[in-house]
Design an enzyme around this catalytic site. Structure first.
Site, PDB file in Angstrom:
ATOM      1  N   GLN A  49       0.822  -1.193   0.149  1.00 20.01           N
ATOM      2  CA  GLN A  49      -0.118   0.050  -0.119  1.00 20.01           C
ATOM      3  C   GLN A  49       0.753   1.337   0.011  1.00 20.01           C
ATOM      4  O   GLN A  49       0.737   2.406  -0.829  1.00 20.01           O
ATOM      5  CB  GLN A  49      -0.886  -0.081   1.368  1.00 20.01           C
ATOM      6  CG  GLN A  49      -1.959   1.206   1.081  1.00 20.01           C
ATOM      7  CD  GLN A  49      -2.369   1.487   2.629  1.00 20.01           C
ATOM      8  OE1 GLN A  49      -2.050   1.095   3.409  1.00 20.01           O
ATOM      9  NE2 GLN A  49      -3.384   2.272   2.560  1.00 20.01           N
ATOM     10  N   TYR A  96       2.513  -8.375  15.708  1.00 22.70           N
ATOM     11  CA  TYR A  96       2.908  -7.081  14.956  1.00 22.70           C
ATOM     12  C   TYR A  96       3.724  -5.952  15.682  1.00 22.70           C
ATOM     13  O   TYR A  96       4.682  -5.571  15.626  1.00 22.70           O
ATOM     14  CB  TYR A  96       1.956  -6.355  14.158  1.00 22.70           C
ATOM     15  CG  TYR A  96       1.943  -5.335  13.327  1.00 22.70           C
ATOM     16  CD1 TYR A  96       2.926  -5.183  12.195  1.00 22.70           C
ATOM     17  CD2 TYR A  96       1.276  -3.911  13.394  1.00 22.70           C
ATOM     18  CE1 TYR A  96       3.005  -4.091  11.500  1.00 22.70           C
ATOM     19  CE2 TYR A  96       1.473  -2.876  12.919  1.00 22.70           C
ATOM     20  CZ  TYR A  96       2.198  -2.959  11.852  1.00 22.70           C
ATOM     21  OH  TYR A  96       2.466  -1.934  11.103  1.00 22.70           O
ATOM     22  N   ASP A 103      10.365  -6.763  -4.095  1.00 20.55           N
ATOM     23  CA  ASP A 103       9.116  -7.279  -3.044  1.00 20.55           C
ATOM     24  C   ASP A 103       8.977  -8.645  -3.554  1.00 20.55           C
ATOM     25  O   ASP A 103       9.772  -9.273  -4.440  1.00 20.55           O
ATOM     26  CB  ASP A 103       7.840  -6.747  -3.699  1.00 20.55           C
ATOM     27  CG  ASP A 103       6.678  -6.894  -2.624  1.00 20.55           C
ATOM     28  OD1 ASP A 103       6.389  -8.031  -2.225  1.00 20.55           O
ATOM     29  OD2 ASP A 103       6.226  -5.811  -1.840  1.00 20.55           O
ATOM     30  N   ASP A 107      13.017 -12.089  -1.490  1.00 18.65           N
ATOM     31  CA  ASP A 107      12.458 -12.248  -0.091  1.00 18.65           C
ATOM     32  C   ASP A 107      13.420 -11.595   0.818  1.00 18.65           C
ATOM     33  O   ASP A 107      14.518 -12.148   1.197  1.00 18.65           O
ATOM     34  CB  ASP A 107      12.295 -13.852   0.054  1.00 18.65           C
ATOM     35  CG  ASP A 107      11.718 -14.129   1.618  1.00 18.65           C
ATOM     36  OD1 ASP A 107      11.842 -13.486   2.414  1.00 18.65           O
ATOM     37  OD2 ASP A 107      11.464 -15.505   1.544  1.00 18.65           O
ATOM     38  N   ILE A 108      12.892 -10.826   1.874  1.00 20.07           N
ATOM     39  CA  ILE A 108      13.716 -10.037   2.561  1.00 20.07           C
ATOM     40  C   ILE A 108      14.102 -10.853   3.879  1.00 20.07           C
ATOM     41  O   ILE A 108      15.235 -10.408   4.543  1.00 20.07           O
ATOM     42  CB  ILE A 108      12.606  -8.937   3.426  1.00 20.07           C
ATOM     43  CG1 ILE A 108      13.700  -7.824   3.892  1.00 20.07           C
ATOM     44  CG2 ILE A 108      11.800  -9.300   4.408  1.00 20.07           C
ATOM     45  CD1 ILE A 108      14.970  -7.249   3.126  1.00 20.07           C
ATOM     46  N   ILE A 151      -2.861   4.205   7.280  1.00 20.58           N
ATOM     47  CA  ILE A 151      -2.987   5.069   6.133  1.00 20.58           C
ATOM     48  C   ILE A 151      -3.658   4.719   5.255  1.00 20.58           C
ATOM     49  O   ILE A 151      -4.358   3.746   5.039  1.00 20.58           O
ATOM     50  CB  ILE A 151      -1.247   4.754   5.566  1.00 20.58           C
ATOM     51  CG1 ILE A 151      -0.377   4.944   6.619  1.00 20.58           C
ATOM     52  CG2 ILE A 151      -1.215   5.441   4.403  1.00 20.58           C
ATOM     53  CD1 ILE A 151      -0.117   6.382   7.223  1.00 20.58           C
TER      54      ILE A 151
HETATM   55  P1  NAD Z   1       1.315  -3.757   2.786  1.00 20.89           P
HETATM   56  O1  NAD Z   1       1.079  -5.268   3.563  1.00 20.89           O
HETATM   57  O2  NAD Z   1       0.631  -3.251   1.755  1.00 20.89           O
HETATM   58  O3  NAD Z   1       2.763  -4.362   1.832  1.00 20.89           O
HETATM   59  C1  NAD Z   1       3.795  -5.001   2.510  1.00 20.89           C
HETATM   60  C2  NAD Z   1       4.737  -5.660   1.394  1.00 20.89           C
HETATM   61  O4  NAD Z   1       5.714  -6.257   2.057  1.00 20.89           O
HETATM   62  C3  NAD Z   1       3.806  -6.253   0.370  1.00 20.89           C
HETATM   63  O5  NAD Z   1       3.788  -5.926  -0.697  1.00 20.89           O
HETATM   64  C4  NAD Z   1       4.365  -7.977   0.576  1.00 20.89           C
HETATM   65  O6  NAD Z   1       4.434  -8.456  -0.528  1.00 20.89           O
HETATM   66  C5  NAD Z   1       5.823  -7.697   1.100  1.00 20.89           C
HETATM   67  N1  NAD Z   1       6.424  -8.682   1.730  1.00 20.89           N
HETATM   68  C6  NAD Z   1       5.984  -9.550   2.823  1.00 20.89           C
HETATM   69  N2  NAD Z   1       6.494 -10.500   3.052  1.00 20.89           N
HETATM   70  C7  NAD Z   1       7.797 -10.236   2.254  1.00 20.89           C
HETATM   71  C8  NAD Z   1       9.124 -10.838   2.352  1.00 20.89           C
HETATM   72  N3  NAD Z   1       9.433 -11.941   3.007  1.00 20.89           N
HETATM   73  N4  NAD Z   1      10.029 -10.205   1.684  1.00 20.89           N
HETATM   74  C9  NAD Z   1       9.701  -9.179   0.797  1.00 20.89           C
HETATM   75  N5  NAD Z   1       8.566  -8.668   0.713  1.00 20.89           N
HETATM   76  C10 NAD Z   1       7.629  -9.228   1.652  1.00 20.89           C
HETATM   77  O7  NAD Z   1       2.247  -3.119   4.053  1.00 20.89           O
HETATM   78  P2  NAD Z   1       2.149  -1.467   3.946  1.00 20.89           P
HETATM   79  O8  NAD Z   1       0.834  -0.826   4.458  1.00 20.89           O
HETATM   80  O9  NAD Z   1       2.654  -0.666   2.476  1.00 20.89           O
HETATM   81  O10 NAD Z   1       3.277  -1.277   5.014  1.00 20.89           O
HETATM   82  C11 NAD Z   1       4.594  -0.748   4.948  1.00 20.89           C
HETATM   83  C12 NAD Z   1       5.307  -0.406   6.177  1.00 20.89           C
HETATM   84  O11 NAD Z   1       4.677   0.661   6.898  1.00 20.89           O
HETATM   85  C13 NAD Z   1       5.186  -1.749   7.230  1.00 20.89           C
HETATM   86  O12 NAD Z   1       6.453  -1.659   7.821  1.00 20.89           O
HETATM   87  C14 NAD Z   1       4.137  -1.496   7.838  1.00 20.89           C
HETATM   88  O13 NAD Z   1       4.241  -1.838   9.416  1.00 20.89           O
HETATM   89  C15 NAD Z   1       4.382   0.105   8.181  1.00 20.89           C
HETATM   90  N6  NAD Z   1       2.963   0.914   8.728  1.00 20.89           N
HETATM   91  C16 NAD Z   1       1.589   0.792   7.576  1.00 20.89           C
HETATM   92  C17 NAD Z   1       0.586   1.222   8.065  1.00 20.89           C
HETATM   93  C18 NAD Z   1      -0.606   1.215   7.318  1.00 20.89           C
HETATM   94  O14 NAD Z   1      -1.557   1.840   7.571  1.00 20.89           O
HETATM   95  N7  NAD Z   1      -0.359   0.961   5.853  1.00 20.89           N
HETATM   96  C19 NAD Z   1       0.533   1.845   9.382  1.00 20.89           C
HETATM   97  C20 NAD Z   1       1.698   1.679  10.297  1.00 20.89           C
HETATM   98  C21 NAD Z   1       2.918   1.103   9.738  1.00 20.89           C
HETATM   99  N1  SER Z   2      -2.279   0.241   9.627  1.00 23.91           N
HETATM  100  C1  SER Z   2      -1.713  -0.670  10.376  1.00 23.91           C
HETATM  101  C2  SER Z   2      -2.354  -1.933  10.769  1.00 23.91           C
HETATM  102  O1  SER Z   2      -3.674  -1.667  10.887  1.00 23.91           O
HETATM  103  C3  SER Z   2      -1.171  -0.116  11.771  1.00 23.91           C
HETATM  104  O2  SER Z   2       0.391  -0.055  11.610  1.00 23.91           O
HETATM  105  O3  SER Z   2      -2.151  -2.801  11.098  1.00 23.91           O
END
Ligand code: NAD
Ligand code: SER
Length: 325
Positions: A16, A146, A38, A56-57, A176
């Site tokens: 996202q 988490y 990714d 893969d991270i 977000i």
């Molecule tokens: P998301 O779930 O949309 O995307 C995460 C991505 O990580 C995915 O594309 C997935 O394919 C990839 N992934 C999963 N396992 C993996 C692996 N082993 N190797 C490589 N890639 C892998 O998450 P997001 O919302 O884009 O979040 C990004 C960051 O921001 C994360 O650290 C999340 O904790 C943080 N965050 C997001 C939000 C939110 O509301 N979106 C809020 C707080 C924090």
């Molecule tokens: N948007 C995230 C979740 O709901 C907060 O880190 O997991």
């Protein structure tokens, strides 16, 4: 001193936030200077518009190989499992979130990288944390795996700053909200889905209670926040990987009422599921005065402005036939 032209590697770029941050970084630093990676292939707009590699991270040697091959000096580490997905498989959440971050930090240290971005989350807080105007430095007692990985991650990042002088930065994103890529399994996902369903069907069944209030941020502010923090003068930062940031707080009922101002027939029902307990353990509002003081953080969007923008963007996608069934 970091050199002017950055060579960036992003993990989790199909997600996202990553999918939009990657585009912003390519615009800022040049498409060929941003390697997006990714576990899965992102849409063509990202994968074919500049360098892309599957990664893969949890595989440190693969990460190290890409950093060396691409001449990376800066990492944006977005790969993670989020709160709801993490509760379905806590073991995997620990593996991806902790070992993934450790691999990024270790490789960055060993190769002398200039800067690393690693986001944290409001999930670091828990029931014993003050719920209103949650302070920067306060009780961290997460109840999700988490959240546990985010607290440990913040501490690990700070360790690398102090022990090795590695410049690691991060903020505690709130929920977000965006209209390009769907979120990947969090508790705040309802605040994205509600807009999609309002435009597609005119109704939505919300998995949180109507009175659930959570901190949120619209994606343009999330991108600004990330880019500004990464550009900030290191000498001004007393915190590093754990900045509280927020833009707005609203209840599920309030976002539905805001949508109804534009779509008067919109109906929302509330059927809380297991994600309610997670939401109840998180803050309702956040004090981000430390981020404002240390690197001049300031959001642009409130609920009303975000709703106008979200609905317009989703209606445009619907007209173009890209919103899905
Ligand atoms: P998301 O779930 O949309 O995307 C995460 C991505 O990580 C995915 O594309 C997935 O394919 C990839 N992934 C999963 N396992 C993996 C692996 N082993 N190797 C490589 N890639 C892998 O998450 P997001 O919302 O884009 O979040 C990004 C960051 O921001 C994360 O650290 C999340 O904790 C943080 N965050 C997001 C939000 C939110 O509301 N979106 C809020 C707080 C924090
Ligand atoms: N948007 C995230 C979740 O709901 C907060 O880190 O997991």
């Amino acid at each position: 001193m970091p050199r002017e032209t950055k060579r960036i590697l992003m993990t989790g770029a199909a997600g996202q936030i990553g999918s939009e941050l990657a585009q912003a970084l390519r615009k800022k630093h040049g498409r060929d200077n941003v390697l997006v990676t990714d576990l899965v292939r992102p849409p063509a707009a990202l994968a074919e518009a500049g360098p892309f590699e599957l990664l893969d991270i949890t595989d440190r040697s693969a990460l190290d190989g890409l950093i060396a091959k691409f001449g990376v000096d800066t990492v944006y580490h977005l790969a993670a499992l989020l709160s709801a997905t993490g509760e379905k498989n806590p073991q995997k959440a620990w593996d991806v979130n902790m070992n993934g971050l450790y691999n990024v930090l270790e490789t960055s240290r060993a190769r002398g990288l200039a800067r690393v971005f690693s986001p944290s989350s409001i999930a670091v807080f828990g029931p014993a944390t003050p719920r209103e105007n949650t302070p920067q430095d306060t009780i961290l007692d997460p109840r999700t795996m988490y959240g546990v990985t985010k607290v440990a991650g913040e501490l690990l990042c700070d360790y690398y700053v102090r022990k090795y002088g590695l410049d690691v930065r991060g903020c505690r994103y709130p929920g977000i909200i965006s209209h390009m890529t769907l979120p990947g399994g969090g508790t705040t996902d309802y605040a994205v889905a509600i807009y999609y369903e309002a435009v597609k069907r005119g109704r939505y069944i919300c998995f949180l209670r109507e009175d659930t209030r959570l901190p949120m941020m619209y994606i343009p502010d999330c991108l600004k926040c990330t880019l500004d923090l990464m550009e900030a003068d290191f000498g001004r930062l007393n915190h590093h990987a754990n900045f509280n940031v927020t833009a707005m707080s609203f209840t599920a009922g309030e976002i539905a009422a805001e949508i109804r101002k534009h779509i008067p027939s919109f109906e929302c029902r509330y059927e809380p599921d297991s994600r309610q307990a997670i939401a109840d353990s998180w803050p309702a509002s956040i004090d981000d005065s430390t981020a404002r003081a240390e690197w001049d953080w300031k959001p642009d969007y409130d609920l009303a402005a975000m709703t106008v923008d979200m609905l317009a963007a989703l209606k445009k996608r619907q007209a173009a036939g890209t919103l899905g069934p």
